[in-house]
Every structure is written in C-alpha cells, then in structure tokens.
Scaffold this motif. Structure first.
Motif, short mmCIF file in Angstrom:
data_model
loop_
_atom_site.label_atom_id
_atom_site.label_comp_id
_atom_site.label_asym_id
_atom_site.label_seq_id
_atom_site.Cartn_x
_atom_site.Cartn_y
_atom_site.Cartn_z
N GLU A 139 39.81 13.68 -29.20
CA GLU A 139 40.23 12.49 -29.93
C GLU A 139 41.49 11.86 -29.35
OE1 GLU A 139 42.07 16.03 -32.07
OE2 GLU A 139 40.13 15.49 -31.17
N GLN A 140 42.18 12.54 -28.46
CA GLN A 140 43.38 11.98 -27.87
C GLN A 140 43.04 11.02 -26.73
OE1 GLN A 140 46.33 14.84 -26.72
NE2 GLN A 140 46.48 15.74 -28.76
N ARG A 141 43.84 9.98 -26.60
CA ARG A 141 43.63 9.01 -25.54
C ARG A 141 43.84 9.67 -24.18
NH1 ARG A 141 43.71 3.53 -25.25
NH2 ARG A 141 44.48 3.30 -27.37
N THR A 142 42.93 9.45 -23.25
CA THR A 142 43.12 9.97 -21.91
C THR A 142 44.21 9.17 -21.21
OG1 THR A 142 41.30 8.58 -21.15
CG2 THR A 142 40.78 10.85 -21.68
N LEU A 143 44.95 9.82 -20.35
CA LEU A 143 46.14 9.23 -19.75
C LEU A 143 45.86 8.47 -18.47
CD1 LEU A 143 48.63 12.16 -20.38
CD2 LEU A 143 48.26 10.11 -21.77
N ARG A 144 44.76 8.79 -17.81
CA ARG A 144 44.36 8.08 -16.60
C ARG A 144 42.86 7.83 -16.66
NH1 ARG A 144 47.25 11.59 -11.75
NH2 ARG A 144 49.41 11.47 -12.57
N THR A 145 42.47 6.68 -16.18
CA THR A 145 41.03 6.41 -16.14
C THR A 145 40.73 5.40 -15.05
OG1 THR A 145 39.09 5.86 -17.45
CG2 THR A 145 41.02 4.46 -17.74
N HIS A 146 39.47 5.38 -14.63
CA HIS A 146 38.99 4.35 -13.73
C HIS A 146 37.54 4.04 -14.08
CE1 HIS A 146 36.46 7.16 -11.39
NE2 HIS A 146 37.46 8.01 -11.56
N GLY A 156 21.45 -13.89 -6.83
CA GLY A 156 20.97 -12.70 -6.15
C GLY A 156 22.04 -11.71 -5.75
N VAL A 157 23.31 -11.99 -6.09
CA VAL A 157 24.41 -11.11 -5.70
C VAL A 157 24.95 -10.39 -6.93
CG1 VAL A 157 26.73 -11.01 -4.70
CG2 VAL A 157 25.03 -12.61 -3.77
N ASP A 158 25.10 -9.08 -6.84
CA ASP A 158 25.68 -8.30 -7.93
C ASP A 158 27.18 -8.52 -8.00
OD1 ASP A 158 23.18 -7.31 -8.42
OD2 ASP A 158 23.57 -5.32 -7.57
N LEU A 159 27.69 -8.85 -9.18
CA LEU A 159 29.13 -9.00 -9.39
C LEU A 159 29.64 -7.80 -10.18
CD1 LEU A 159 29.48 -12.78 -10.32
CD2 LEU A 159 29.63 -11.69 -8.07
N TRP A 160 30.76 -7.25 -9.71
CA TRP A 160 31.33 -6.06 -10.33
C TRP A 160 32.77 -6.31 -10.75
CZ3 TRP A 160 29.08 -1.07 -10.79
CH2 TRP A 160 27.77 -0.99 -10.30
N SER A 161 33.24 -5.49 -11.67
CA SER A 161 34.66 -5.44 -11.99
C SER A 161 35.11 -3.99 -11.93
CB SER A 161 34.95 -6.02 -13.38
OG SER A 161 34.40 -5.20 -14.39
N TYR A 162 36.39 -3.82 -11.69
CA TYR A 162 36.97 -2.48 -11.55
C TYR A 162 38.24 -2.44 -12.39
CZ TYR A 162 34.03 -3.00 -7.45
OH TYR A 162 32.97 -3.27 -6.62
N MET A 163 38.43 -1.35 -13.11
CA MET A 163 39.61 -1.25 -13.94
C MET A 163 40.17 0.15 -13.89
SD MET A 163 40.13 -1.80 -18.02
CE MET A 163 39.23 -0.28 -18.32
N SER A 164 41.50 0.25 -13.83
CA SER A 164 42.17 1.54 -13.91
C SER A 164 43.37 1.40 -14.84
CB SER A 164 42.63 2.02 -12.54
OG SER A 164 41.52 2.40 -11.75
N SER A 165 43.62 2.45 -15.59
CA SER A 165 44.77 2.49 -16.50
C SER A 165 45.51 3.80 -16.29
CB SER A 165 44.30 2.38 -17.95
OG SER A 165 45.40 2.45 -18.83
N VAL A 166 46.83 3.70 -16.24
CA VAL A 166 47.68 4.86 -15.98
C VAL A 166 48.78 4.91 -17.03
CG1 VAL A 166 49.37 5.83 -14.37
CG2 VAL A 166 47.23 4.86 -13.50
N ALA A 167 48.96 6.05 -17.65
CA ALA A 167 50.08 6.24 -18.56
C ALA A 167 51.36 6.40 -17.74
CB ALA A 167 49.87 7.47 -19.43
#
Length: 279
Positions: A139-146, A156-167
């Motif tokens: 239940e605790q928030r993770t401190l790093r993610t991607h 015809g082109v796939d569009l992506w997004s990327y996200m990272s969060s760091v405590a």
C-alpha cells in the motif's frame, strides 16, 4: 457499469491524496488516459475488476510481479477505445500483441528504464534519492518508477510516451521529480504555456523562460490542482515533447520538502536537456 465508467472510477481512486487527473490534451481528450501511478489497494478492493481492465486497456506500471506505482495523474489521453482494443496493441518482443498499453519488455520498455536513469542523474547535490526497501508494504507509494506506454497510432505510426518518477529527500522531507516524454507526432499544443498547462490537465500561473534559443513554458504556481508544485514543458524542433515536474510532497505519510530541488531557470533548462530527448 461500463468499461469507461470503471476506468473513470479507478482514476478517481488512484489519484492518491489529490484530485483525480484530467489527463491531457484539451477538453476533447481531457479525461481519458493513463493513471501514470496506481495502487495495489485499488486492485484488491475491486477484485474481479482486474479482468475488466485487461480488456478495457487500463495500463499498469512496471513489469509483471512488480508493485504497481501510483502516479499523481496521467499523461496524454487516448481516444476512446472501440471494439476489441486488444487488436490495437503493438506487438511485443515475443511476437505477440501487448496485453495493454504498457511495454514490459523490448526497446520501448528499455527507453523507460533509460529515462529513469537520466532522471536519477539530474537530482542535484544536497538531495538523496531513496529507493524502495525490501519487502515494502504494497500500500505504500513506490519511490522510483518508469513506464513506456503506447498512446495511439497516427498515419500508421505508433506513438509512445515515457514517464519516470523519482523520490528526492532532504532532511526529513521527501518530494519527487517527474519527467514525461512524448513521441514526435503527438497532438499536444506548440505554444509554450499552452503546452505546460496541458500536463496532466493541470492549470496554473505560467511564464515563458528563454533558454538559449528555446522558449520553455514553466508553470511556477499551480491552480486548484496542486498535485505538483512546478513543471516545465518544451517541444523540440522534431516534435518530441518533454515535461519536467517537481513536487515538495511525495504523499501524506511523509513530511514535505522545505525547498524544491530546482529553481525555475533550472527546471526550464532541464526541459531542453538532450538526456530527456528520447527518439
């Protein structure tokens, strides 16, 4: 309850301590896509709803078996899914379509890992970068993610997004730094402040910062939606969009930072930093 109603309910629940995210591109696109940080507690409470999510395209963050990360909000919203959305998911490295929007292996997933490492590299001296302890309660928030997420297919082109969060921590306080990158070809606005106010659908007091030849929109004070304190936005000449955000508070269980990690000029400079210019 329809799939769309379920997704809306989940986003509301997973917005943590702050209002639910109106997720991005304007009023038409404004309430549809990812929960760019979510809680296992929600999955547990919804029980069999996970089966529905697999069909409706609600993207989980991380690899199978990982804790699910809870973002403060989402990114670029998708157009409403129609028909059998599984047919729309890109093909993974195993030659099979993805189960949802999130890439859990392959080159797109690796871009998300790269972005996380780049975010860690820019945390200024005087701040630590705590990582999740072993056996952390779910239940605790993770401190790093991607996360690498499929957004849409355009011409015809796939569009992506990327996200990272760091405590980030200093003294007794813990806040966070978030970077989100969108592929070229995205429908985001080009005017610096319009772009900045598009981030997670949040509004606020914006100013344009000049960094070399670049014009960067920086929201220096949020409006009523205060999930984050400041964020910058820049669209590269090739169309790639970068958002860099900072918040003094990670969650209600930890004291907030006394000082944000970056000044406004530093936040603007990070938005044009080539380390975040993913292609």
């Amino acid at each position: 309850m329809s799939g769309e109603e379920l997704r809306d309910a989940l986003r509301s629940e997973m917005a943590s301590t702050t209002p639910p995210p109106p997720m991005s591109t304007g009023a038409t696109l404004g309430a549809a896509r990812r929960s760019h940080f979510r809680r296992r507690a929600v999955w547990a409470s919804l029980g069999s709803a996970a089966v529905v999510l697999a069909v409706t395209g609600f993207a989980a963050v991380g690899n199978p078996g990982d804790r699910v990360y809870q973002p403060a909000g989402g990114g670029l919203p998708a157009a409403p899914d129609s028909g059998d959305t599984k047919e729309a998911w890109p093909t993974g490295p195993d030659g099979r379509p993805q189960e949802d929007r999130t890439a859990r292996a392959g080159s797109k997933h690796d871009q998300g890992v790269r972005l996380l490492n780049e975010v860690l590299s820019v945390v200024p001296d005087g701040y630590t970068k705590p990582d999740d302890p072993a056996n952390q309660p779910a239940e605790q928030r993770t401190l790093r993610t991607h996360q690498a997420q499929f957004e849409d297919k355009v011409n015809g082109v796939d569009l992506w997004s990327y996200m990272s969060s760091v405590a980030v921590a200093q003294g007794n306080g813990t806040g966070r730094v978030i970077v989100e990158v969108h592929d070229a070809g995205n429908p985001l606005p080009t005017e610096p402040c319009a772009l900045a106010r598009n981030f997670w659908g949040m509004q606020g007091e914006c100013q344009v910062e000049t960094v070399g030849a670049a014009q960067v929109g920086v929201v220096v004070r949020p409006g009523s939606d205060a999930r984050l304190d400041q964020w910058s936005a820049y669209q590269h000449p090739d169309g790639v969009v970068v958002f860099v955000a900072q918040g003094a508070e990670l969650d209600e269980s930890r004291p907030a930072l006394t000082n944000l990690p970056f000044s406004v000029p530093q936040l603007a400079a990070l938005a044009i930093d080539e380390r975040f210019h993913l292609e």
